[in-house]
Scaffold this motif. Structure first.
Motif, PDB file in Angstrom:
ATOM      1  N   GLY A 194       7.051  -2.230   3.478  1.00 54.25           N
ATOM      2  CA  GLY A 194       7.272  -2.089   2.040  1.00 54.25           C
ATOM      3  C   GLY A 194       7.229  -0.612   1.675  1.00 54.25           C
ATOM      4  O   GLY A 194       7.911   0.215   2.280  1.00 54.25           O
ATOM      5  N   ASN A 195       6.365  -0.267   0.693  1.00 50.85           N
ATOM      6  CA  ASN A 195       6.225   1.149   0.325  1.00 50.85           C
ATOM      7  C   ASN A 195       5.033   1.809   1.018  1.00 50.85           C
ATOM      8  O   ASN A 195       4.660   2.930   0.681  1.00 50.85           O
ATOM      9  CB  ASN A 195       6.084   1.288  -1.195  1.00 50.85           C
ATOM     10  CG  ASN A 195       4.887   0.539  -1.746  1.00 50.85           C
ATOM     11  OD1 ASN A 195       4.167  -0.118  -0.994  1.00 50.85           O
ATOM     12  ND2 ASN A 195       4.661   0.613  -3.040  1.00 50.85           N
TER      13      ASN A 195
ATOM     14  N   MET B 215      -8.385   4.402   3.859  1.00 51.13           N
ATOM     15  CA  MET B 215      -8.276   4.277   2.408  1.00 51.13           C
ATOM     16  C   MET B 215      -7.336   3.128   2.037  1.00 51.13           C
ATOM     17  O   MET B 215      -7.601   2.353   1.108  1.00 51.13           O
ATOM     18  CB  MET B 215      -7.782   5.592   1.791  1.00 51.13           C
ATOM     19  CG  MET B 215      -8.738   6.764   1.968  1.00 51.13           C
ATOM     20  SD  MET B 215     -10.426   6.421   1.403  1.00 51.13           S
ATOM     21  CE  MET B 215     -10.155   6.209  -0.355  1.00 51.13           C
ATOM     22  N   LEU B 216      -6.230   2.998   2.778  1.00 46.99           N
ATOM     23  CA  LEU B 216      -5.322   1.876   2.544  1.00 46.99           C
ATOM     24  C   LEU B 216      -5.984   0.550   2.902  1.00 46.99           C
ATOM     25  O   LEU B 216      -5.747  -0.476   2.250  1.00 46.99           O
ATOM     26  CB  LEU B 216      -4.043   2.067   3.358  1.00 46.99           C
ATOM     27  CG  LEU B 216      -3.095   3.166   2.863  1.00 46.99           C
ATOM     28  CD1 LEU B 216      -2.003   3.427   3.890  1.00 46.99           C
ATOM     29  CD2 LEU B 216      -2.473   2.781   1.534  1.00 46.99           C
ATOM     30  N   GLN B 217      -6.815   0.573   3.924  1.00 49.84           N
ATOM     31  CA  GLN B 217      -7.546  -0.639   4.296  1.00 49.84           C
ATOM     32  C   GLN B 217      -8.511  -1.038   3.194  1.00 49.84           C
ATOM     33  O   GLN B 217      -8.675  -2.229   2.892  1.00 49.84           O
ATOM     34  CB  GLN B 217      -8.296  -0.401   5.603  1.00 49.84           C
ATOM     35  CG  GLN B 217      -8.968  -1.657   6.162  1.00 49.84           C
ATOM     36  CD  GLN B 217      -9.453  -1.443   7.582  1.00 49.84           C
ATOM     37  OE1 GLN B 217      -8.687  -1.096   8.459  1.00 49.84           O
ATOM     38  NE2 GLN B 217     -10.739  -1.633   7.801  1.00 49.84           N
TER      39      GLN B 217
ATOM     40  N   HIS C  96       2.793  -9.663   2.130  1.00 46.84           N
ATOM     41  CA  HIS C  96       3.701 -10.004   1.028  1.00 46.84           C
ATOM     42  C   HIS C  96       5.148 -10.127   1.497  1.00 46.84           C
ATOM     43  O   HIS C  96       6.072 -10.080   0.696  1.00 46.84           O
ATOM     44  CB  HIS C  96       3.584  -9.009  -0.125  1.00 46.84           C
ATOM     45  CG  HIS C  96       3.622  -7.559   0.282  1.00 46.84           C
ATOM     46  ND1 HIS C  96       4.713  -6.970   0.887  1.00 46.84           N
ATOM     47  CD2 HIS C  96       2.691  -6.589   0.171  1.00 46.84           C
ATOM     48  CE1 HIS C  96       4.451  -5.703   1.122  1.00 46.84           C
ATOM     49  NE2 HIS C  96       3.228  -5.432   0.698  1.00 46.84           N
ATOM     50  N   GLY C  97       5.362 -10.282   2.812  1.00 44.96           N
ATOM     51  CA  GLY C  97       6.684 -10.604   3.332  1.00 44.96           C
ATOM     52  C   GLY C  97       7.640  -9.444   3.476  1.00 44.96           C
ATOM     53  O   GLY C  97       8.824  -9.654   3.744  1.00 44.96           O
TER      54      GLY C  97
END
Length: 280
Positions: free
Chosen positions: A100-101, A246-248, A126-127
């Motif tokens: 995704g992004n 941080m993303l986790q 989210h696919g």
């Protein structure tokens, strides 16, 4: 599986079959291949394969795609037979992951065409398309691309790990070895996180980055160009690792909020008095 037949009046005669590996195809790319026929003495089948996106209706027929209440666990294990991007006949490979992004990356493995990363990344489920871009690291010059692929995961059964070797596209050779699992918390407790929290790890990485910055200043004062290049690479890896944690943390927060919302709806629907108040 493709089967070839010789048309006959009394019935078609099977003259061979071929298995086609579609793993690793990138959307919009065209692959021209010769596939040997099986169960016969000789023969090949020439195919031109083009990858195109299936529509949302077809994708929704998969197993709970993009439920918003789970996550993708991707383990980037290793690669083999990569192309050489450096003049010395080797590469410094790492993997840039696009979901995704979101963008994540592995550590750099220096001077090898058969790197082993053994690195785990996680994303909210989210696919979105999951793209892997294998790069050759260079501290001073732009990075070189040494292969890409798409990981198909949307139809995987929940909590069942899939182990894959995927051919790289856009290059003459190279494969990447991954393990991928669609985690669903209702069916399996989350076990991939270490005992230390992600926030603690992020703080530890901040301390390491400060130490590297001090080391960089010392190398600049000494005019040590070789040591400076290695420390810059180390700092870049620490920065990416900090971004990963941080993303986790954001993923964990999103999963927790989803669970809180679900519990709130359950309480609301199970309480007659609350339901009556909402209708009045």
């Amino acid at each position: 599986m493709i089967k070839c037949y010789n048309e006959e009046t009394l019935g078609d005669d099977n003259i061979g079959s071929a298995r086609v590996n579609l793993e690793g195809l990138i959307e919009g790319s065209v692959r021209d291949v010769w596939v040997p026929l099986e169960k016969v003495n000789s023969g090949e089948l020439q195919l031109q394969i083009e990858a195109s996106r299936i529509d949302d209706f077809e994708r929704s027929r998969g197993s709970n795609i993009g439920s918003g209440n789970g996550w993708i666990e991707l383990i980037l294990i290793e690669a083999k037979d990569l192309v050489a991007a450096d003049l010395r006949g080797t590469s410094d490979p790492y993997v840039r992951v696009h979901y995704g992004n979101m963008k994540r990356r592995t550590k750099v493995i220096y001077k090898t065409l058969n790197p082993r990363w053994n690195q785990t990344l996680e994303f909210p489920d989210h696919g979105s398309p999951l793209e892997l871009h294998v790069k050759d690291h260079n501290a001073l010059l732009p990075t070189s691309n040494i292969g890409d692929c798409i990981v198909e995961y949307q139809r995987l059964p929940p909590n069942q790990m899939s182990d894959k070797w995927i051919p790289l596209q856009g290059v003459k050779k190279g494969e990447i070895h991954i393990q991928i699992t669609r985690k669903v918390p209702e069916l399996q407790k989350r076990s991939s996180l270490d005992s230390d929290s992600s926030s603690t790890k992020a703080h530890q990485i901040c301390s390491q980055m400060k130490q590297v910055m001090i080391k960089l200043q010392s190398l600049i004062d000494d005019g040590n160009v070789e040591g400076l290049s290695a420390s810059l690479s180390e700092l870049e890896s620490l920065y990416d690792l900090q971004e990963e944690y941080m993303l986790q943390l954001e993923t964990e927060q999103m999963l927790l909020l989803n669970k809180i919302n679900e519990l709130g709806l359950e309480i609301f629907n199970s309480s007659p008095s609350l339901s009556r108040r909402s209708t009045n």
